[in-house]
Design an enzyme around this catalytic site. Structure first.
Site, PDB file in Angstrom:
ATOM      1  N   GLU A   1       0.721  -0.974  -0.203  1.00 18.77           N
ATOM      2  CA  GLU A   1      -0.157  -0.092   0.153  1.00 18.77           C
ATOM      3  C   GLU A   1       0.625   1.761  -0.274  1.00 18.77           C
ATOM      4  O   GLU A   1       2.159   1.370   0.190  1.00 18.77           O
ATOM      5  CB  GLU A   1      -1.387  -0.323   1.366  1.00 18.77           C
TER       6      GLU A   1
ATOM      7  N   ARG B   1       1.305  10.748   3.670  1.00 20.75           N
ATOM      8  CA  ARG B   1       1.634  11.598   4.526  1.00 20.75           C
ATOM      9  C   ARG B   1       2.633  11.731   5.013  1.00 20.75           C
ATOM     10  O   ARG B   1       3.767  10.507   4.163  1.00 20.75           O
ATOM     11  CB  ARG B   1       0.514  10.942   5.462  1.00 20.75           C
TER      12      ARG B   1
HETATM   13  C1  MV4 Z   1       0.508  -8.931   4.307  1.00 20.88           C
HETATM   14  C2  MV4 Z   1       1.590  -9.878   4.929  1.00 20.88           C
HETATM   15  C3  MV4 Z   1       1.747 -11.295   4.305  1.00 20.88           C
HETATM   16  N1  MV4 Z   1       1.513 -11.794   2.954  1.00 20.88           N
HETATM   17  N2  MV4 Z   1       0.199  -9.256   2.802  1.00 20.88           N
HETATM   18  C4  MV4 Z   1       0.430  -5.751   7.516  1.00 20.88           C
HETATM   19  C5  MV4 Z   1       0.560  -4.112   7.645  1.00 20.88           C
HETATM   20  C6  MV4 Z   1      -0.472  -3.963   5.900  1.00 20.88           C
HETATM   21  N3  MV4 Z   1       0.513  -2.581   5.818  1.00 20.88           N
HETATM   22  C7  MV4 Z   1       0.106  -5.207   5.486  1.00 20.88           C
HETATM   23  N4  MV4 Z   1       0.293  -6.125   6.145  1.00 20.88           N
HETATM   24  C8  MV4 Z   1       1.097  -7.345   5.975  1.00 20.88           C
HETATM   25  N5  MV4 Z   1       0.421  -7.965   4.404  1.00 20.88           N
HETATM   26  C9  MV4 Z   1       0.131 -10.169   2.980  1.00 20.88           C
HETATM   27  N6  MV4 Z   1      -0.588 -10.659   1.375  1.00 20.88           N
HETATM   28  C10 MV4 Z   1       1.147  -9.661   6.565  1.00 20.88           C
HETATM   29  C11 MV4 Z   1       1.440  -8.321   7.194  1.00 20.88           C
HETATM   30  C12 MV4 Z   1       2.622  -8.655   7.817  1.00 20.88           C
HETATM   31  C13 MV4 Z   1       3.239  -7.155   8.377  1.00 20.88           C
HETATM   32  C14 MV4 Z   1       3.351  -5.990   7.095  1.00 20.88           C
HETATM   33  C15 MV4 Z   1       4.188  -6.008   7.187  1.00 20.88           C
HETATM   34  C16 MV4 Z   1       4.865  -5.535   8.513  1.00 20.88           C
HETATM   35  C17 MV4 Z   1       4.295  -5.768   9.671  1.00 20.88           C
HETATM   36  C18 MV4 Z   1       3.220  -7.222   9.748  1.00 20.88           C
HETATM   37  C19 MV4 Z   1       2.998  -7.914  10.310  1.00 20.88           C
HETATM   38  C20 MV4 Z   1       2.209  -9.247   9.797  1.00 20.88           C
HETATM   39  C21 MV4 Z   1       1.875  -8.744   9.307  1.00 20.88           C
END
Ligand code: MV4
Length: 454
Positions: free
Chosen positions: A288, A292
């Site tokens: 994403e 900001r």
């Molecule tokens: C994910 C993922 C694994 N696979 N998408 C969490 C915050 C959001 N910005 C996106 N996130 C995640 N998306 C897929 N397809 C795992 C996370 C995620 C994570 C990402 C960034 C920082 C910490 C996290 C902790 C758990 C899961």
């Protein structure tokens, strides 16, 4: 040219903006809630107007009152900081239509990136790698199960209006999928009044690596390198650093180019962040965009020497960025520890109240961005961050040693904070080796006794 700015925020970021404005000779107007009368940003701004009660909904989220204050005080621009109204497209639009410059992207870009499914589709068309999953929101449970099987379990269900980890559910098989799908939809409907969800293959134990973007109103888009934000708990970041210990010059070039393409696809202007998740092999996927300035921006400032708040104002003035991609260098290492008024030994329970003695560290390679002081009363109404400790040096090792030293000097009496937890992490071999993924915190907490950081 902007001569006076309303700061539509509180705490350390409001103070950070006041400081940048002072150096630029720009007048500042603080707006504040009844709970923030004694706040430093109110005392240090040139003018201050109380806009309502302690609750955010009665003050910092009241677009009408903020715009009224802007008109009374005759400001040229509003800086929204992070949180509150910073990613509210309607607020940006209201500013625009009142002839007040919103220091941030055009409302169109906020809207586009705020819909996580449209954002994903937009950057995918610009050849930025995204996680395999549904094309946009899923229409029905039957269709969703079909896609989940095709993508292969585990899958993650995300809210279209979500972001920052809110409203995400993971499913490992058809049975759990049916349940999680409904939970995700209901949660999304409740939280965002938009129950639409989309699916992605769940990437296990990824790193969270984000790229800082600066884009001017003349179409120049640059990246300022990455920040590794893998150390977080329940989607609340605790530590951010740059460069990422996982990064190589080749990967930075590839990810940086992808980040710039993503921002260009959104016709982005001002400061923004492209979030990626990166797997163990170095495959990276756009997740994403945050439209900001972010909490962790100082890490990038210390590594690149570029003042991001001043650049935001420069861009808002319609001026061209005065440097090119080749001019941006990453010679230092910086790490930020978020100091929260929470008790890490008691499941991070909030610890508001009166700070007794407050002494913040200093010395070579140490920066503290904080709005608190001895005798400050932390109100219970807002988030628990009371400051950020940013330490930097020539190498990662030096930055980490400095952080450990600075944390040992940091005194905050009267409340519980995350300082002892950060000290324990700075001394943890796994963290020192640079091996932390998004699974790190949970593992660290389960193998560490709370007494170690109480
Ligand atoms: C994910 C993922 C694994 N696979 N998408 C969490 C915050 C959001 N910005 C996106 N996130 C995640 N998306 C897929 N397809 C795992 C996370 C995620 C994570 C990402 C960034 C920082 C910490 C996290 C902790 C758990 C899961």
């Amino acid at each position: 040219m902007i001569q006076k700015i309303l700061i539509a925020n509180r705490g350390e970021i409001a103070l950070r903006i006041v400081r940048a404005c002072r150096e630029l000779g720009i007048k500042t107007l603080a707006v504040y809630s009844e709970a923030d009368v004694q706040s430093l940003h109110v005392q240090l701004a040139d003018e201050a107007i109380c806009i309502g009660g302690p609750k955010s909904a009665d003050s910092y989220l009241r677009a009408d009152r903020i715009i009224s204050a802007a008109e009374i005080a005759d400001v040229d621009a509003i800086h929204p900081g992070y949180g509150f109204l910073s990613e509210n497209a309607k607020f940006a639009e209201q500013c625009e239509s009142c002839n007040i410059k919103f220091i941030g992207p055009k409302s169109k870009s906020i809207k586009l990136m705020g819909d996580k499914a449209i954002a994903k589709e937009t950057v995918r068309k610009a050849s930025v790698q995204t996680v395999p999953g549904s094309d946009g929101p899923v229409e029905s449970e039957a269709e969703a199960v079909k896609i989940a099987r095709k993508v292969g379990y585990p899958v993650i269900i995300k809210a279209v209006a979500g972001g920052g980890g809110r409203g995400m559910r993971i499913a490992h098989n058809d049975v759990s999928f049916a349940k999680e799908y409904h939970v995700a939809r209901n949660e999304a409907e409740k939280a965002f009044s938009d129950g639409r969800v989309y699916l992605e293959k769940y990437i296990e134990r990824p790193r969270h690596i984000e790229f800082q973007i600066l884009a001017d109103s003349h179409g120049k888009v640059l990246h300022l390198g990455e920040r590794d934000c893998s150390v977080q708990r329940r989607h609340q970041k605790l530590i951010e650093e740059s460069p990422s210990p996982f990064m190589t010059p080749d990967l930075r070039k590839k990810m940086g180019k992808a980040a710039v393409r993503a921002a260009e696809a959104a016709e982005y202007e001002n400061a923004g962040t492209i979030e990626f998740i990166v797997d163990a092999k170095g495959n990276f996927y756009f997740i994403e965009m945050n439209t900001r300035i972010q909490v962790e921006h100082p890490v990038t400032e210390e590594v690149t020497g570029i003042d991001l708040i001043k650049q935001q104002i420069h861009i808002a003035n319609g001026l061209e960025l005065e440097f090119d991609q080749k001019d941006i260098t990453f010679t230092k290492h910086a790490i930020e520890c978020r100091i929260n008024a929470e008790d890490p030994a008691r499941n991070f329970a909030p610890s508001p109240g009166t700070i007794g003695l407050y002494y913040s560290p200093g010395g070579h390679g140490v920066r503290v961005d904080s709005h608190v002081y001895s005798g400050y009363v932390i109100p219970p109404y807002y988030d628990s961050m009371i400051g950020k400790l940013i330490c930097f040096g020539a190498t990662r090792k030096m930055a980490l040693e400095r952080a450990y030293r600075a944390l040992s000097e940091y005194l905050v009496r009267g409340i519980k904070t995350t300082i002892p937890l950060h000290r324990a992490i700075m001394a943890d071999p796994l963290f020192i080796e640079g091996k932390a993924t998004t699974a790190y915190m949970e593992e660290f907490l389960s193998r560490t006794t709370p007494e170690l950081f109480s």
